[in-house]
Design an enzyme around this catalytic site. Structure first.
Site: not given
Length: 353
Positions: A152, A223, A227
């Site tokens: 998570e 980054d 995601k």
């Protein structure tokens, strides 16, 4: 009462924060969550490694001022980090993986996760690399060995975007998402709105601890790209790899671009997005976008993260929360352990049965 033995791989900010929470909250967790955590091993590139089958005192780990190789002073310790041995041989139920990861191949975190799952240990991780690059293989390996692979915290730190979308929006027919998924770039853009140029804003972010000495991964969107891959694959059923997602960062934005947007009642944000196309394929992207001030993401400032989920039945549902922070990310690890406990798939539970 269930006790989960855990091995901490990496003892930087996140796993150190988890140890702080264990020292302070174990009795509360025992009462409210039905389990407590017992640290039986730690491995860290700087500090070395240590195994203690009966458990290590979390408060001592946090408060002791260990020098380089300091774990070698402890019973069962070594001045050298031996992640593979720790992962494979420590009497742990859960391996907590929070090390550096290479965004190209996910190593060494991919191997850490694989070793743990192969030896019948659950894995909880905050690492983006192994999830973005090898999630399907690692989830299959976990299933084959009767354990869980939970992550998570890999997207929005302690803000539960994955679980919230999967659990509470089940049946809402998710069509896509767009989000502010990097606090550093968001902070830099906010400071540029206040009049700083890009270089000065980045320097301030570094001084405040928001940006690394090399801020490239943040400001150039790398980054965020990882995601986007994680969310697209998890929530939209895609099979994207990082190289499938177009990526452009914020370093090309000038003060005049920022001012022009402000004059037009809008502002620039670095947006990571994915959408399901009519043919069922999924397209992901990372790029600066000029958002009107009425957009749900336009008011997300500082190091805060947010994702706006586009659903068929509810329209846009926006989740906002901290996207960084030691304690916040450590909470994500705790939430993963709660999920493992709730699923009842722990080796302890199987033995008790």
């Amino acid at each position: 009462m269930t006790v989960y033995n855990i091995a901490l791989i990496g003892f930087g900010g996140v796993n150190r924060a988890l140890a702080e929470l264990i020292a302070a909250k174990n009795q509360l967790w025992e009462r409210d969550l039905g389990f407590r955590l017992n640290i039986v091993a730690v491995s860290d590139l700087y500090l070395g490694s240590v195994i203690s089958p009966n458990g290590l005192d979390a408060r001592t780990l946090v408060e002791a001022k260990f020098e380089k190789g300091g774990f070698g002073q402890l019973s069962g310790g070594s001045a050298e980090a031996d992640n593979e041995t720790i992962i494979k041989t420590a009497p742990a139920d859960i391996v907590v993986e929070a090390t550096f990861t290479n965004p190209k191949d996910g190593e060494p975190a991919v191997s850490h996760c694989r070793w743990a799952l192969e030896t019948g240990k659950h894995v909880v991780t905050t690492n983006k690399g192994p999830v973005a690059i090898e999630a399907q293989a690692l989830k299959a390996l976990a299933k084959a060995n009767g354990v869980r692979f939970e992550y998570e915290g890999a997207v929005m730190s302690g803000t539960p975007v994955i679980r919230m979308a999967e659990k509470t929006l089940s049946g809402a027919e998710l069509k896509g998402f767009e989000g502010i998924l990097n606090g550093t770039s968001n902070f830099v853009l906010g400071r540029m709105e206040s009049g700083l140029d890009f270089e000065s804003a980045v320097k301030e972010a570094q001084e405040l601890g928001y940006a690394e000495a090399d801020p490239t991964a943040d400001v150039e969107g790398f980054d965020v790209r990882l995601k986007v891959v994680i969310l697209a694959n998890e929530l939209l059923g895609a099979n994207l790899k990082p190289e499938d997602v177009s990526c452009k960062g914020i370093s090309g934005l000038s003060p005049s671009d920022i001012q022009e947007a402000a004059n037009a009642n809008s502002r620039w944000k670095l947006i990571g997005a994915a959408v399901r196309n009519d043919d069922g394929s999924v397209t992901g992207s990372v790029s600066p976008k000029r958002l009107g001030l009425d957009h749900p993401l336009a008011g997300v400032n500082g190091a805060t993260n947010a994702v706006s989920l586009d659903t068929e039945l509810l329209g846009a549902v926006t989740i906002t929360g901290p996207g960084a922070g030691r304690i916040e990310t450590a909470y994500a690890l705790l939430s993963d352990i709660v999920a493992i406990h709730s699923a009842g798939t722990s080796p302890i539970a199987k033995e008790a049965a």
